[in-house]
Write a protein that holds these residues in place. Structure first.
Motif, PDB file in Angstrom:
ATOM      1  N   GLN A  10       0.683  -1.159  -0.014  1.00  0.00           N
ATOM      2  CA  GLN A  10       0.059   0.002   0.105  1.00  0.00           C
ATOM      3  C   GLN A  10       0.829   1.192  -0.153  1.00  0.00           C
ATOM      4  OE1 GLN A  10      -3.248  -0.030  -0.487  1.00  0.00           O
ATOM      5  NE2 GLN A  10      -2.920  -2.164  -0.651  1.00  0.00           N
ATOM      6  N   LEU A  11       2.030   1.174   0.433  1.00  0.00           N
ATOM      7  CA  LEU A  11       2.970   2.226   0.570  1.00  0.00           C
ATOM      8  C   LEU A  11       4.066   1.727  -0.204  1.00  0.00           C
ATOM      9  CD1 LEU A  11       2.496   4.215   3.868  1.00  0.00           C
ATOM     10  CD2 LEU A  11       1.849   5.155   1.695  1.00  0.00           C
ATOM     11  N   GLU A  12       4.874   2.553  -0.894  1.00  0.00           N
ATOM     12  CA  GLU A  12       6.063   2.097  -1.551  1.00  0.00           C
ATOM     13  C   GLU A  12       7.352   2.582  -0.597  1.00  0.00           C
ATOM     14  OE1 GLU A  12       6.750   4.550  -5.167  1.00  0.00           O
ATOM     15  OE2 GLU A  12       5.210   3.581  -6.080  1.00  0.00           O
ATOM     16  N   TYR A  13       8.384   1.827  -0.774  1.00  0.00           N
ATOM     17  CA  TYR A  13       9.387   1.688   0.049  1.00  0.00           C
ATOM     18  C   TYR A  13       9.950   3.320   0.584  1.00  0.00           C
ATOM     19  CZ  TYR A  13      14.258   1.449   2.161  1.00  0.00           C
ATOM     20  OH  TYR A  13      15.155   1.665   3.199  1.00  0.00           O
ATOM     21  N   LEU A  14      10.171   4.136  -0.556  1.00  0.00           N
ATOM     22  CA  LEU A  14      10.596   5.544  -0.429  1.00  0.00           C
ATOM     23  C   LEU A  14       9.662   6.456   0.445  1.00  0.00           C
ATOM     24  CD1 LEU A  14      12.381   7.836  -1.082  1.00  0.00           C
ATOM     25  CD2 LEU A  14      11.032   8.318  -3.082  1.00  0.00           C
ATOM     26  N   ALA A  15       8.490   5.960   0.341  1.00  0.00           N
ATOM     27  CA  ALA A  15       7.286   6.708   1.118  1.00  0.00           C
ATOM     28  C   ALA A  15       7.380   6.144   2.495  1.00  0.00           C
ATOM     29  CB  ALA A  15       5.869   6.409   0.406  1.00  0.00           C
TER      30      ALA A  15
ATOM     31  N   PHE B  87       1.148  13.243   3.021  1.00  0.00           N
ATOM     32  CA  PHE B  87      -0.031  13.677   3.558  1.00  0.00           C
ATOM     33  C   PHE B  87      -1.154  14.207   2.369  1.00  0.00           C
ATOM     34  CE2 PHE B  87      -3.121  16.659   5.208  1.00  0.00           C
ATOM     35  CZ  PHE B  87      -3.940  16.008   6.123  1.00  0.00           C
ATOM     36  N   ARG B  88      -0.487  15.204   1.643  1.00  0.00           N
ATOM     37  CA  ARG B  88      -1.427  15.696   0.526  1.00  0.00           C
ATOM     38  C   ARG B  88      -1.966  14.404  -0.620  1.00  0.00           C
ATOM     39  NH1 ARG B  88      -4.027  19.104   0.468  1.00  0.00           N
ATOM     40  NH2 ARG B  88      -3.961  19.145  -1.848  1.00  0.00           N
ATOM     41  N   ASP B  89      -0.641  13.605  -0.695  1.00  0.00           N
ATOM     42  CA  ASP B  89      -1.196  12.617  -1.632  1.00  0.00           C
ATOM     43  C   ASP B  89      -1.977  11.432  -1.041  1.00  0.00           C
ATOM     44  OD1 ASP B  89       0.800  13.735  -3.312  1.00  0.00           O
ATOM     45  OD2 ASP B  89       2.387  12.384  -2.827  1.00  0.00           O
ATOM     46  N   THR B  90      -1.943  11.364   0.202  1.00  0.00           N
ATOM     47  CA  THR B  90      -2.758  10.285   0.587  1.00  0.00           C
ATOM     48  C   THR B  90      -4.187  10.805   1.090  1.00  0.00           C
ATOM     49  OG1 THR B  90      -0.839   9.194   1.489  1.00  0.00           O
ATOM     50  CG2 THR B  90      -3.028   8.462   2.536  1.00  0.00           C
ATOM     51  N   VAL B  91      -4.123  12.040   1.973  1.00  0.00           N
ATOM     52  CA  VAL B  91      -5.274  12.311   2.620  1.00  0.00           C
ATOM     53  C   VAL B  91      -6.008  13.427   1.845  1.00  0.00           C
ATOM     54  CG1 VAL B  91      -6.363  13.118   4.701  1.00  0.00           C
ATOM     55  CG2 VAL B  91      -4.366  11.529   4.840  1.00  0.00           C
ATOM     56  N   GLY B  92      -5.083  14.207   1.032  1.00  0.00           N
ATOM     57  CA  GLY B  92      -5.661  15.696   0.707  1.00  0.00           C
ATOM     58  C   GLY B  92      -5.706  16.707   1.622  1.00  0.00           C
TER      59      GLY B  92
END
Length: 951
Positions: free
Chosen positions: A373-378, A444-449
């Motif tokens: 669900q999340l990439e390594y970098l994130a 946060f912006r990418d996930t929750v907006g």
């Protein structure tokens, strides 16, 4: 003594000055304590006093702590000792004021110890947070248990209606629940108790709730009151049901009723970290079980994003109102945003992924990576940034034991932070903090907006199109976009009317109004928007009252795009999505959607999938099997219609998927049967003495999307009984096993039926036994079976079971197929069966060709292959190897039993007709095409049929 300059890190002038002040006070009051220390110990003591005013103040009050710290307590810490030490200190205590003093002094000594370890780098951050959390839990539970004993002695013991004592259960919320507590944090608690009843053994009985409310009030005071020794923890009870206006303590049933009927989104978010404190008991299990359905929905739940977004906006407003500057918790990119990112995934997916139901943020973020669900970098950026901010926060609070998340406004505290964190100066540390917060806010912006996502879009053409009532205005809006599509505006008008009559609730209506403009923008990118509109809204119509799925599509552009493209490509897929909305979850990640499982991996994938479900929960196991089948079928179909998966491989994938499911169904049925009745005699470990044979399309590795399974069950037991508590003779045992298998296949759950199973090809057909002993099966095939049953055996294939049975079945099949037969009689019987089938099943209208039953169709090709195998296998055993028609024709051509050209014509026609049938299935159409479309292939097949099987 002045600070030496021989330590690893230089101490600034400001720090030396502050350390000197505390040092002189300590020397002045307790000179004998200082003289007992070595020079190195004196230097370290002076340093830590310069770094933390709280540590310095406590040590000046309690110099007796210093020597034990240097004798190993700083470098060695066993957090498991906290609870035992607190209990031993409280056991002799009889007065509440004494208990307060004991708890506060113990708390202060351990907090000094932990702060010292933190500033001097003796423990990594995660260990420090765990130490703080375990200490807090030990203090809370120690206070609770002391108070419970004291109150039971004076008021009696609270009991349920059966006289069973009832405990006060405490839910630790927030970072306490997650075992990631700050140095100087409030503790958020919720008090509850299992069952109503009355106290027993007191002068007069007292209602349990009254007892626990009194106990709760005293416990809050015991922990939170500021005395001459300070406090244990500031206690916040506002997260309880109804907040400050609600009772301080409620029962489990009242707690469950509240969260089921009135629980709000922010309370779901808070409950992610909720954990029953103290030693784990059956009451802890019960408490978590009743809370789980409120926190984690069984479906993927995108409503969480919008509620988290609203919460974040409220926090941002509060930050602005209070003019909070440099706040590393609540500001943009602060600690709270990391929690929002991780907990949004937990709330969205925790219902389907039990591994995500962790109170620990660190565990949850690692699970998100392992689940893809999340990439390594994130994950790396979020985790490293979060660790830095939490370390800064912890050190800030350890300076003065104050609850603060604001960066220092004075040089001294900046020097303290820089020293502990190994930074050169304030500028370097501030730069590191700002970089961390920038990374967090981006994720946060990418996930929750955030606020930008909620800007009004009422002026967009798609919004206007959705709310427009006038047919003329709709046409005008479409014309402005260069869209000339009468079907779209008429379908849109009809759809809006349909929706207006449905009771979908205010939340559903609001979500639909947000979704439809986005969906219309997507639809108008299609070559034929009006045609695309109908299958897409067919799916939407099925989920109108399931707001979660509307929210999924509203929040996820990728899912919207996949929905539109797949519905346009295949009405069958659109029907599947409408029938089983949980498949919409599969659209979220296009990369995974089109990444079909390898043929050899279906079994292991299914086993991994079932590990998420409790083994003893048969209802959930059955539902999981169906969900796995549906999701895998969707992936195969998506790869099929987009050309990612070659058409010839589609049936292979559908067949191997079915085999993996058959294996699990048999194993589940076997487990259920053997638990009840025991195991038949004579079986080695891992053996079941049972086999599944696939006939028809399963046997021929040619399954389609809607194919049923033609199965025959076999066993090789010779007699005797099972060895369980309720023994059965083996024949009856295997009969019940077969019935259980059919039950697991046919039971209709939320996700429908697993497969329709056809057992009519077993010996004696519908009147025969469900499961045959392998010897009897062989005798039947040799002595009683009709020619058409031998034809069916050509397509039969061992699918699952013991190796011994596989060999026995293959021997029977070879023996039967290799019988010498009179070719004329065989041809006559095969031809007669084909005519009967055609008369019974062919219903094609004039000018249309039934791909399977018409002359020159699929059935004719199959009958040719079956006849040739039965006619020649007695001389050519190679013909018994394969069960699929394509390879049978290859062998026939190699043996020159069929001209190469004829074999190629039959193979090409067979593949073309199957592909066409396959395409029509995905298009949601019957297997009929115009006669002229296949006339050439049908004529070739018919000519070969007549040549081989004709009069």
């Amino acid at each position: 003594m002045e600070l030496g300059c021989d330590s690893q890190k230089p101490f600034s002038e400001l720090l030396c000055k502050q350390a000197g002040k505390h040092w002189h006070l300590l020397v002045e009051r307790w000179p004998e304590v200082v003289t007992e220390l070595s020079l190195i110990e004196q230097q370290e003591l002076q340093r830590v006093m310069g770094l933390s005013d709280y540590v310095a103040t406590q040590l000046c009050r309690h110099p007796e702590w210093i020597a034990p710290f240097f004798s190993g307590q700083l470098t060695r810490l066993d957090r498991q000792d906290f609870a035992d030490e607190i209990q031993s200190l409280l056991d002799p205590v009889t007065q509440e004021e004494t208990a307060k003093s004991v708890l506060r002094n113990y708390r202060n000594r351990q907090m000094v110890r932990l702060a010292w370890r933190d500033f001097m780098g003796y423990s990594p951050l995660q260990e420090s947070l765990l130490d703080l959390s375990v200490l807090a839990e030990a203090l809370i539970i120690g206070a609770r248990d002391w108070l419970y004993r004291e109150m039971c002695q004076s008021l009696g013991t609270p009991c349920d209606c059966n006289g069973k004592p009832q405990p006060l259960m405490i839910l630790g919320m927030g970072k306490l629940g997650g075992r990631e507590l700050n140095f100087s944090s409030d503790i958020d608690l919720i008090f509850t108790f299992p069952e109503h009843g009355e106290t027993q053994g007191g002068r007069r009985s007292l209602d349990n709730q009254q007892f626990f409310i009194r106990m709760g009030q005293r416990l809050v005071n015991l922990l939170g009151q500021v005395t001459v020794d300070g406090f244990v923890f500031r206690v916040d009870m506002r997260l309880r049901p109804y907040g400050e206006s609600g009772p301080l303590v409620v029962s489990y049933s009242a707690l469950e009723d509240y969260y089921q009927e009135q629980g709000r989104d922010w309370e779901r978010y808070a409950m992610v970290k909720a954990r029953a404190l103290g030693p784990w008991t059956q009451y802890s299990d019960e408490l978590h079980d009743l809370l789980r359905p409120f926190v984690y929905r069984r479906y993927i739940d995108f409503s969480a994003i919008d509620s988290l977004r609203r919460m974040k906006r409220l926090i941002a407003q509060e930050v602005r109102r209070r003019q909070l500057k440099d706040n590393i918790k609540l500001g943009a990119g602060g600690i709270r945003e990391v929690e929002f990112v991780v907990q949004s995934f937990q709330l969205i997916r925790g219902g389907r992924e039990p591994a995500l139901r962790s109170q620990s943020l660190f565990d949850a973020i690692d699970t998100l990576f392992s689940l893809g669900q999340l990439e390594y970098l994130a994950v790396d950026e979020l985790k490293q940034s979060y660790l830095l901010l939490r370390r800064v926060e912890n050190l800030l609070q350890a300076i003065g034991d104050k609850q603060t998340q604001t960066l220092p406004d004075n040089g001294l505290d900046w020097h303290r932070l820089c020293y502990a964190l190994g930074m050169a100066n304030e500028a370097e540390l501030r730069s590191e903090v700002e970089a961390a917060m920038f990374k967090i806010h981006r994720h946060f912006r990418d996930t929750v907006g955030g606020d930008e996502d909620n800007e009004e879009q009422s002026d967009s053409w798609a919004c206007q199109l959705w709310v427009c009532d006038s047919e003329e205005d709709i046409q005008s809006l479409l014309a402005e976009r260069g869209i000339e599509d009468n079907e779209l505006w008429s379908s849109l008008a009809h759809w809006r009317e349909t929706v207006s009559r449905r009771a979908i609730g205010p939340r559903g209506r609001d979500t639909l109004d947000k979704l439809m403009p986005k969906m219309l923008e997507e639809l108008t990118l299609q070559p034929n928007p009006g045609k695309a509109f109908k299958p897409v809204t067919g799916v939407l119509e099925q989920i109108l009252t399931r707001t979660t799925y509307l929210e999924l599509l509203c929040e996820n552009p990728g899912a919207r795009q996949q929905l539109v493209s797949l519905c346009c490509a295949s009405p069958w897929i659109a029907q599947q999505l409408a029938k089983f909305p949980m498949l919409l979850d599969e659209l979220i990640d296009p990369a995974q959607l089109y990444d079909t499982t390898s043929l050899d991996d279906y079994g292991s994938e299914l086993r991994q999938y079932l590990l998420r479900v409790p083994e003893e929960d048969m209802e959930q196991q059955m539902e999981a099997l169906r969900q796995f089948k549906l999701s895998q079928q969707l992936k195969i179909a998506a790869a099929d219609v987009t050309g990612v998966l070659p058409i010839m491989q589609v049936s292979d994938h559908l067949t191997f998927l079915a085999e993996a499911i058959i294996e699990q169904v048999v194993q589940q049925a076997w487990q259920q049967m053997t638990e009840r009745h025991g195991v038949p005699p004579g079986l080695a470990d891992g053996e079941i003495g049972f086999a599944v044979v696939g006939y028809g399309k399963l046997g021929g590795i040619e399954l389609g999307y809607g194919s049923d399974l033609d199965l025959v069950f076999l066993h090789n037991a010779k007699g005797g009984s099972t060895d369980g508590d309720k023994p059965l003779d083996v024949g009856h045992f295997y009969l019940k096993l077969a019935q259980r298998i059919l039950h697991l296949f046919s039971t209709r759950t939320m996700s429908g039926e697993l497969y329709e199973v056809d057992m009519r090809l077993r010996p004696s057909g519908a009147s025969g036994l469900l499961v045959s002993e392998i010897g009897h099966f062989g005798e039947y095939q040799q002595q009683e079976a009709w020619t058409w049953e031998h034809q069916a055996l050509v397509r039969a294939r061992f699918v699952f079971g013991d190796n011994a049975l596989a060999q026995e079945f293959q021997a029977v099949r070879d023996s039967v197929l290799r019988q010498a037969r009179d070719r004329k009689q065989l041809a006559s019987e095969v031809r007669e069966m084909r005519l009967k089938m055609r008369d019974h099943l062919l219903k094609a209208p004039q000018g249309m060709f039934d791909l399977k039953q018409s002359v020159g169709g699929i059935a004719d090709i199959e009958f040719i292959a079956q006849y040739l195998v039965l006619a020649h296998a007695h001389k050519h055993p190679e013909l018994c190897i394969w069960s699929d028609n394509v390879r049978i024709f290859e062998v026939l051509a190699e043996l020159e039993l069929l001209p190469l050209m004829s074999a190629q014509h039959l193979t090409q026609a067979y593949c073309m007709l199957r592909d066409e049938n396959h395409r029509l299935t995905l298009a949601g159409l019957p297997g009929l095409v115009a006669q002229e479309k296949v006339a050439e292939q049908a004529e070739r097949v018919s000519n070969i049929y007549e040549l081989i099987l004709g009069q």
